[in-house]
Write an enzyme that holds these catalytic residues in place. Structure first.
Site, short mmCIF file in Angstrom:
data_model
loop_
_atom_site.label_atom_id
_atom_site.label_comp_id
_atom_site.label_asym_id
_atom_site.label_seq_id
_atom_site.Cartn_x
_atom_site.Cartn_y
_atom_site.Cartn_z
N LYS A 95 71.25 17.87 36.20
CA LYS A 95 72.25 18.05 35.14
C LYS A 95 73.16 16.84 34.95
CE LYS A 95 72.42 22.96 34.46
NZ LYS A 95 71.62 23.53 35.57
N SER A 146 64.09 20.45 40.44
CA SER A 146 65.26 20.19 39.61
C SER A 146 66.56 20.09 40.40
CB SER A 146 65.38 21.27 38.54
OG SER A 146 65.36 22.55 39.13
N GLU A 176 80.69 24.82 28.65
CA GLU A 176 80.52 26.21 29.09
C GLU A 176 79.72 26.16 30.38
OE1 GLU A 176 78.26 24.75 27.22
OE2 GLU A 176 76.53 25.32 28.42
C1 LIG Z 1 70.74 24.53 35.46
C2 LIG Z 1 69.57 24.35 36.32
C3 LIG Z 1 68.26 24.64 35.85
C4 LIG Z 1 67.98 25.23 34.51
O1 LIG Z 1 68.34 24.44 33.41
P1 LIG Z 1 67.29 23.69 32.51
O2 LIG Z 1 68.09 23.21 31.37
O3 LIG Z 1 66.21 24.66 32.13
O4 LIG Z 1 66.73 22.58 33.32
C5 LIG Z 1 67.20 24.37 36.69
N1 LIG Z 1 67.38 23.88 37.93
C6 LIG Z 1 68.62 23.60 38.41
C7 LIG Z 1 68.74 23.07 39.79
C8 LIG Z 1 69.75 23.83 37.62
O5 LIG Z 1 70.96 23.57 38.12
#
Ligand SMILES: *Cc1c(COP(=O)(O)O)cnc(C)c1O
Length: 392
Positions: free
Chosen positions: A90, A377, A112
């Protein structure tokens, strides 16, 4: 050939656009007119690249997992977004957007947040750039996520608890939009995923596309080819997935998206928007969303707070309906099991969101020659309380 990128009006096929109240037209059209020129300018690129390298810690490694490779009978690489500053992808977007906001002369940032991850990323970049930061968060979420709330406050942000509706993400988003309507000139709204009115989905995808840019280079070095056979990522709103696939859309690579099946796609408690959603408009964007027959948004559920958004990015709605991407729904239990597997076999505790992508590996028949890149992610530190409820 089908186009998977955005058109001039902000559509991906039938999905996307900017369905916004009159009062927001000015804010959104200013951004539409400015974002591409800024992103493509030398001064932006320099500052953005510099911060990604020295503040975030990019490039993130592309790690060949011997254990997963042996288990699935192919080669599996993990794109390590979990190693970024603040623990997830993010931050790539938050840094990009605050640099855009600065160049547009904005002095105040709003955001948000649901679980608080995007709120923390935004509060972080606001501290870095010394900008005023207000984060809207449903009161229910404020109570559930006290560590993230305190982190944001420590970083200097003001957290505004929202008491309308179910007091969760959707309501926080509505409140942020209301704020933007009242403060259109000095405020930039940092949206955390590939959702919202055009240009947000495209802007966020571009700011996350550094993920696929790096994968191409790193895979060339490791495998002698830039394009893998599979790209796999989890989808909440879709930003880590969009970043993972952005520079591969026209290549011969299979795209697999993992969405949150919660307690089961047909259980009434899921966030499997692509599987059970229908076309509608949410937060200024035409996309697939979970709604009742009369158009009321259904509260989503997933064990993973980052995946329970009732809509999905228009890019992914388009990729799914045109069959460019395969969408697999992963239940809570499957995600938990995959998280413990990676932890025990590789010594990496993944975010619960990323665990959905890992679990998707079990649902695909790989060939021995296949090269797979899966985006991790984020890291699991924020999910430890959930993991501790399970014993393996
Ligand atoms: C917020 C988040 C997601 C989901 O958000 P996307 O916009 O779909 O990537 C996925 N993995 C992590 C670690 C997150 O913090």
């Amino acid at each position: 050939m089908e186009s998977y990128t955005v058109d001039k009006l902000g559509f991906y096929g039938d999905f996307g656009g900017a369905f916004i109240p009159e009062i927001l037209h000015r804010c959104v059209s200013d951004l539409q007119e400015a974002y591409l020129e800024i992103i493509n300018s030398e001064s932006f690129k320099q500052e953005y690249d510099e911060l990604l390298r020295n503040y975030v810690g990019r490039p993130s490694p592309l790690y060949l997992s011997e254990q997963l490779s042996t288990k699935h009978g192919c080669k599996i690489y993990l794109k390590r977004e979990d190693l970024n500053h603040t623990g997830a992808h993010k931050i790539n977007n938050a840094i990009g957007q605050i640099l855009i906001a600065k160049r547009m002369g904005k002095t105040r940032i709003i955001a948000e947040t649901g679980a608080g991850q995007h709120g923390v990323a935004t509060a972080t970049v606001c501290a870095l750039m010394q900008m005023k930061c207000i984060v809207y968060m449903g009161k229910t979420d404020v109570e559930r996520q006290s560590v993230n709330v305190r982190k944001m406050e420590m970083l200097g942000a003001t957290v505004m608890p929202v008491t309308s509706g179910n007091m969760t993400l959707k309501d926080a988003t509505n409140e942020a939009i209301r704020d933007w309507c009242t403060n259109p000139t000095d405020t930039h709204y940092i949206i955390g995923s590939t959702v919202g009115p055009h240009p947000y989905p495209d802007m966020v995808a571009r700011l996350q596309s550094v993920i696929s840019e790096e994968i191409r280079k790193q895979l060339l070095e490791a495998e002698g080819r830039e394009v893998p056979d599979y790209l796999i990522a989890c989808v909440g709103g879709g930003s880590n997935a969009a970043g993972t696939i952005y520079n591969f859309l026209d290549d011969d690579v299979k795209i697999v998206l993992a969405e949150a099946g919660g307690k089961g796609v047909d259980s009434g408690e899921s966030a499997a928007t692509i599987h059970i959603g229908t076309v509608g408009i949410i937060h200024g964007c035409k996309t697939l969303l979970m709604q009742t027959e009369d158009g009321q948004i259904v509260e989503p559920y997933s064990i993973s707070a980052g995946l329970d958004y009732p809509g999905v990015g228009p890019i992914h709605a388009h990729l799914a309906t045109t069959k460019r991407a395969q969408v697999i729904s992963i239940d809570d239990d499957e995600a938990i099991e995959a998280a413990f597997q990676l932890t025990r076999k590789e010594g990496i505790i993944p975010a619960l969101e990323s665990s959905h992508a890992l679990a998707a590996l079990n649902k695909i028949d790989f060939k021995p020659a296949d090269v797979v890149v899966l985006t991790l992610s984020g890291r699991g530190d924020k999910d430890l309380d959930t993991y501790f409820q399970y014993s393996y």
